[in-house]
Design an enzyme around this catalytic site. Structure first.
Site, PDB file in Angstrom:
ATOM      1  NE  ARG A  88      -3.621  -1.978   2.420  1.00 50.41           N
ATOM      2  CZ  ARG A  88      -3.329  -3.270   3.154  1.00 50.41           C
ATOM      3  NH1 ARG A  88      -2.395  -3.576   3.845  1.00 50.41           N
ATOM      4  NH2 ARG A  88      -4.568  -4.201   3.029  1.00 50.41           N
ATOM      5  CG  ASP A 148      -7.270  -4.582   7.865  1.00 51.30           C
ATOM      6  OD1 ASP A 148      -6.649  -5.297   6.865  1.00 51.30           O
ATOM      7  OD2 ASP A 148      -6.993  -3.431   7.992  1.00 51.30           O
ATOM      8  NE  ARG A 151      -9.773  -8.683   4.104  1.00 51.39           N
ATOM      9  CZ  ARG A 151      -9.228  -7.691   3.447  1.00 51.39           C
ATOM     10  NH1 ARG A 151      -8.165  -7.156   3.911  1.00 51.39           N
ATOM     11  NH2 ARG A 151      -9.806  -7.479   2.155  1.00 51.39           N
ATOM     12  CG  HIS A 175      -5.696  -0.722   5.607  1.00 59.63           C
ATOM     13  ND1 HIS A 175      -6.305  -1.939   6.038  1.00 59.63           N
ATOM     14  CD2 HIS A 175      -5.754  -0.419   4.575  1.00 59.63           C
ATOM     15  CE1 HIS A 175      -6.721  -2.295   4.850  1.00 59.63           C
ATOM     16  NE2 HIS A 175      -6.398  -1.444   3.987  1.00 59.63           N
TER      17      HIS A 175
HETATM   18  P1  NAD Z   1      -9.823   2.175  -9.298  1.00 56.33           P
HETATM   19  O1  NAD Z   1      -8.810   2.280 -10.173  1.00 56.33           O
HETATM   20  O2  NAD Z   1     -10.939   1.436  -9.532  1.00 56.33           O
HETATM   21  O3  NAD Z   1     -10.652   3.794  -9.010  1.00 56.33           O
HETATM   22  C1  NAD Z   1     -10.218   4.807  -8.669  1.00 56.33           C
HETATM   23  C2  NAD Z   1     -10.853   5.964  -9.493  1.00 56.33           C
HETATM   24  O4  NAD Z   1     -10.135   7.304  -8.888  1.00 56.33           O
HETATM   25  C3  NAD Z   1     -10.657   6.002 -10.775  1.00 56.33           C
HETATM   26  O5  NAD Z   1     -12.180   5.834 -11.334  1.00 56.33           O
HETATM   27  C4  NAD Z   1     -10.143   7.277 -11.282  1.00 56.33           C
HETATM   28  O6  NAD Z   1     -10.569   7.955 -12.427  1.00 56.33           O
HETATM   29  C5  NAD Z   1     -10.328   8.171 -10.126  1.00 56.33           C
HETATM   30  N1  NAD Z   1      -9.559   9.391  -9.507  1.00 56.33           N
HETATM   31  C6  NAD Z   1      -8.247   9.384  -9.884  1.00 56.33           C
HETATM   32  N2  NAD Z   1      -7.953  10.724  -9.461  1.00 56.33           N
HETATM   33  C7  NAD Z   1      -8.797  11.453  -9.224  1.00 56.33           C
HETATM   34  C8  NAD Z   1      -9.064  12.780  -9.037  1.00 56.33           C
HETATM   35  N3  NAD Z   1      -8.243  13.659  -8.707  1.00 56.33           N
HETATM   36  N4  NAD Z   1     -10.424  12.984  -8.875  1.00 56.33           N
HETATM   37  C9  NAD Z   1     -11.554  12.380  -9.081  1.00 56.33           C
HETATM   38  N5  NAD Z   1     -11.415  10.925  -9.288  1.00 56.33           N
HETATM   39  C10 NAD Z   1     -10.142  10.511  -9.364  1.00 56.33           C
HETATM   40  O7  NAD Z   1      -9.465   2.049  -7.833  1.00 56.33           O
HETATM   41  P2  NAD Z   1     -10.267   1.110  -6.742  1.00 56.33           P
HETATM   42  O8  NAD Z   1     -10.150  -0.123  -6.643  1.00 56.33           O
HETATM   43  O9  NAD Z   1     -11.701   1.840  -6.415  1.00 56.33           O
HETATM   44  O10 NAD Z   1      -9.419   1.713  -5.375  1.00 56.33           O
HETATM   45  C11 NAD Z   1      -9.582   3.188  -4.830  1.00 56.33           C
HETATM   46  C12 NAD Z   1      -8.604   3.249  -3.608  1.00 56.33           C
HETATM   47  O11 NAD Z   1      -9.003   2.603  -2.653  1.00 56.33           O
HETATM   48  C13 NAD Z   1      -7.149   2.812  -3.944  1.00 56.33           C
HETATM   49  O12 NAD Z   1      -6.143   3.536  -3.331  1.00 56.33           O
HETATM   50  C14 NAD Z   1      -7.134   1.480  -3.112  1.00 56.33           C
HETATM   51  O13 NAD Z   1      -5.935   1.217  -2.758  1.00 56.33           O
HETATM   52  C15 NAD Z   1      -8.175   1.892  -2.027  1.00 56.33           C
HETATM   53  N6  NAD Z   1      -8.596   0.837  -1.184  1.00 56.33           N
HETATM   54  C16 NAD Z   1      -8.586   0.941   0.149  1.00 56.33           C
HETATM   55  C17 NAD Z   1      -9.254   0.061   0.940  1.00 56.33           C
HETATM   56  C18 NAD Z   1      -9.523   0.332   2.412  1.00 56.33           C
HETATM   57  O14 NAD Z   1      -9.335  -0.617   3.056  1.00 56.33           O
HETATM   58  N7  NAD Z   1      -8.974   1.457   2.905  1.00 56.33           N
HETATM   59  C19 NAD Z   1      -9.703  -1.069   0.408  1.00 56.33           C
HETATM   60  C20 NAD Z   1      -9.865  -0.998  -1.107  1.00 56.33           C
HETATM   61  C21 NAD Z   1      -9.168  -0.219  -1.876  1.00 56.33           C
END
Ligand code: NAD
Length: 302
Positions: A88, A148, A151, A175
């Site tokens: 991450r 987590d 999980r 995380h």
């Molecule tokens: P994804 O690639 O499917 O979607 C990300 C989206 O963000 C895209 O549609 C992109 O166009 C958009 N984007 C990027 N920059 C932008 C901006 N400046 N303004 C508006 N939109 C913008 O990714 P995802 O699978 O949806 O994951 C998103 C984030 O969530 C990642 O960083 C991932 O690691 C995180 N995530 C966190 C957890 C958690 O437990 N915290 C769990 C899963 C995923």
């Protein structure tokens, strides 16, 4: 809150699954999706709107940052996601820029808004979001180890053949790879987990390893994780909207460590109401410090 407006910034896998979960749980009167890829976002809206007749409450539309800044709850899940094998923290540089820009564009933010940070590395993104926004730290927090925690509870529940909700255990700290489980205070019906015949410390530590590795396994198989986190985000929204005051492990600013990471907190209509000082044994305290040291090391020069 009566007419709740939830903005989701980042209409990717996490954002759209969250919208879907919120819709089917009838949690918001209005859901606004914001993404820099407007065509993709429009497609997501059209697709999600096919499910609207199964929702008793929600409207969903594509919006702008201007719409988002007037919302009651702002979920930030925009940014890069992990590639197979990627950690991450490798997303730090790119996502820090994205989060800081989004918070900047959101200003002036509705002072009654609550910001939920999801983008990884979520503890550091929460720290930067708090720093960049003018909101109190109690109104800006990250999803942290909520996922987590689900999980580890599930793994324990399956071992004991009981419901997940009957396991009282928390994954805490970062995380990420240094997260730990507070096994010393984990119970079922008040009985410490370590007192169950099949659950000694070695077995429990193996459970934690399995839970920690799950993200890598899912990403290896299908490229992204989104169902679990979307369910967590909608549960957080429900807590806020109905002022439930559930105790959840969320990424919050910890004065002692000068960093954001997960501790059990009381969540209500105004955000984080209280941080619960969970008893930790020596090993767990050390693990918490390790999480803090790791997170702080990324702040140097950032
Ligand atoms: P994804 O690639 O499917 O979607 C990300 C989206 O963000 C895209 O549609 C992109 O166009 C958009 N984007 C990027 N920059 C932008 C901006 N400046 N303004 C508006 N939109 C913008 O990714 P995802 O699978 O949806 O994951 C998103 C984030 O969530 C990642 O960083 C991932 O690691 C995180 N995530 C966190 C957890 C958690 O437990 N915290 C769990 C899963 C995923």
């Amino acid at each position: 809150m009566i007419h709740t407006k939830i903005a989701i910034i980042g209409a990717g896998a996490v954002g759209t699954t969250t919208a879907y979960s919120l819709m089917l749980r009838n949690l918001a009167a209005e859901i606004i999706l914001v993404d820099r890829d407007e065509t993709r976002c429009e497609g997501e809206i059209l697709d999600l709107s096919d499910a609207l007749s199964f929702s008793k409450a929600s409207q969903i539309k594509r919006g702008t940052i201007e719409d988002a800044k007037k919302s009651d709850i702002i979920v930030i899940c925009a940014g890069a996601r992990q590639k197979p094998g990627q950690k991450r923290e490798e997303l730090l540089e790119i996502n820090k820029k994205i989060i800081t820009l989004i918070i900047h564009d959101l200003k002036p933010i509705n002072p009654n808004a609550i910001i939920i940070v999801v983008t990884n590395p979520v503890d550091l993104m929460t720290y930067y979001a708090q720093k960049a926004s003018d909101l109190p730290k109690t109104r800006v927090f990250g999803t942290g180890t909520f996922l987590d925690t689900q999980r580890i509870r599930r793994i324990v529940a399956q071992a004991l053949q009981i419901a997940d909700q009957s396991v009282h255990a928390y994954a805490l700290g970062e995380h990420g790879d240094t997260q730990f489980a507070a096994w010393s205070s984990a119970t079922v019906a008040g009985k410490p987990l370590t007192k169950f015949p099949d659950l000694n410390k070695t077995v429990l530590d193996q459970f934690l390893q399995t839970a920690r590795a799950k993200v890598y396994e899912i990403i290896k198989c299908k490229g992204a994780t989104f169902f679990g986190i979307a369910a967590c985000i909608s549960a957080i929204c429900e807590n806020i909207i109905f002022d439930r005051k559930y105790v959840l492990p969320l990424s919050v600013y910890l004065e002692d460590f000068e960093i954001c990471m997960s501790m059990p907190v009381v969540l209500g209509v105004n955000g984080i109401e209280k941080i619960i000082q969970i008893p930790l044994d020596q090993e767990e305290q050390k693990a918490l410090q390790t999480s803090a040291n790791k997170l702080k090391s990324f702040l140097v020069g950032n």
